[in-house]
Scaffold this motif. Sequence first.
Motif, PDB file in Angstrom:
ATOM      1  N   THR A 132       2.033   1.775  -3.434  1.00 38.11           N
ATOM      2  CA  THR A 132       0.929   2.280  -4.251  1.00 38.11           C
ATOM      3  C   THR A 132       0.729   3.777  -4.040  1.00 38.11           C
ATOM      4  O   THR A 132       0.475   4.526  -4.986  1.00 38.11           O
ATOM      5  N   ALA A 133       0.868   4.220  -2.789  1.00 35.30           N
ATOM      6  CA  ALA A 133       0.729   5.647  -2.484  1.00 35.30           C
ATOM      7  C   ALA A 133       1.826   6.468  -3.150  1.00 35.30           C
ATOM      8  O   ALA A 133       1.582   7.573  -3.654  1.00 35.30           O
ATOM      9  N   ASP A 189       0.987   6.757  -6.759  1.00 33.90           N
ATOM     10  CA  ASP A 189      -0.102   7.719  -6.930  1.00 33.90           C
ATOM     11  C   ASP A 189       0.413   9.152  -6.879  1.00 33.90           C
ATOM     12  O   ASP A 189       0.004  10.003  -7.672  1.00 33.90           O
ATOM     13  N   ARG A 231      -5.848   7.003 -11.151  1.00 34.73           N
ATOM     14  CA  ARG A 231      -6.425   6.906  -9.809  1.00 34.73           C
ATOM     15  C   ARG A 231      -7.315   5.671  -9.668  1.00 34.73           C
ATOM     16  O   ARG A 231      -7.286   4.971  -8.652  1.00 34.73           O
ATOM     17  N   TRP A 237      -7.093  12.135  -0.198  1.00 36.29           N
ATOM     18  CA  TRP A 237      -6.362  11.775   1.014  1.00 36.29           C
ATOM     19  C   TRP A 237      -7.059  12.325   2.252  1.00 36.29           C
ATOM     20  O   TRP A 237      -7.099  11.668   3.301  1.00 36.29           O
ATOM     21  N   ALA A 272      -5.249  -0.995  -4.649  1.00 33.59           N
ATOM     22  CA  ALA A 272      -5.192  -0.878  -3.191  1.00 33.59           C
ATOM     23  C   ALA A 272      -6.257  -1.759  -2.537  1.00 33.59           C
ATOM     24  O   ALA A 272      -5.994  -2.432  -1.537  1.00 33.59           O
ATOM     25  N   LEU A 290       0.828  -1.207   0.000  1.00 35.37           N
ATOM     26  CA  LEU A 290       0.000   0.000   0.000  1.00 35.37           C
ATOM     27  C   LEU A 290       0.862   1.257   0.000  1.00 35.37           C
ATOM     28  O   LEU A 290       0.538   2.249  -0.663  1.00 35.37           O
ATOM     29  N   ALA A 291       1.953   1.221   0.743  1.00 35.10           N
ATOM     30  CA  ALA A 291       2.865   2.371   0.755  1.00 35.10           C
ATOM     31  C   ALA A 291       3.450   2.602  -0.633  1.00 35.10           C
ATOM     32  O   ALA A 291       3.559   3.758  -1.095  1.00 35.10           O
TER      33      ALA A 291
END
Length: 342
Positions: free
Chosen positions: A57-58, A61, A85, A165, A92, A54-55
């Motif tokens: 993926t962020a 993004d 997005r 966010w 995610a 996930l980190a």
Amino acid sequence: MEKYSKWRDSGTGIQPFLQPVPARTQQSALASVLGSTKHYLVGPVIAAVRLAALAATAVVDAAAAAIGSLLIVPSVKRGYSRLTRSLLARLALFVMGFYSIDTKTVGLQKGRRGGPKARSTVKSGDIIVANHVSYVDVLWLVAKYNPVFVEIDNASAYARRISMWDALRAPARQTPALLKASEARPLGAITAEARVRSLGPVVVFPENATSNGRALLRLLPVFDQTENLDEKAQIHIVALKYPAQSFSPAYSVGNQFVHLFWLCSQVYSSLTVRILEQDECPRISDAAGHCDDDAEPVNVDEAVRDRLLQLSRLRMTKLSAMDKRDFLKFYYQHAKGYRPTI
């Protein structure tokens, strides 16, 4: 819990703020040992891998957003943003264990003859009304629509735009009683801007706070103010639920990172989404001041509430976002360690 009985809805008997707890069942000693091993040994390893993914993926993004900011043509920028997005949000969800999401477009009217239905098209500037149960709601909405998110003023029902966010972090924060006057704008102005600038549809969570998924909070009268009505905006209604036998993806209180950790420690999680057929959604053009002189005006807020109740198959409480604000204040005064972000 008795100390939270003040926030148990008198009409339904439901406490909509406490985090859902799975029902206890009798298990054999072997099943209990295997369950504990899975929960405390295997689960954290799975969670660590998923959180790292996930980190990453962020980070991707953020890089994609930086590239997108360099694009000039609005339609190209919108297309690029929606593509990146949506893909990253769906990735995610997959990483978090939502491998398959049960999504259906349904009708509520009984006795309708079968036949081809008009396909619902969600455009920039349209309004998506949804119940709010978890930060996971935001990821699904981004994956599906890449929308604009707003935060609603509890007094005027005006709103302000917030980022994806901010929308993800909002459930962990106490709902502001009032927005700054300089930031609050009529919803109609926000939808009109979104349509002109091709920003995507506008998501409205009329509960203005997350519940635990067992009932709906009292909805804010978002469409009561004339300035909030944009006749060109179509209303779309979405209901989200999280069936869970163990740890629930619903998030209403507590440390959000801890919740995410235990959510990621599960092998899989479930989400069901029901989207109301477009021809059954309320229309702003039927509201007072917008409908024909010989037509009976429709109370859009009441129509939205009734449709959302039927679509979600949940009961409506008399508790509001302001009640949850009071609940959180009491909860964290009696909790050890963690405090919410104000």
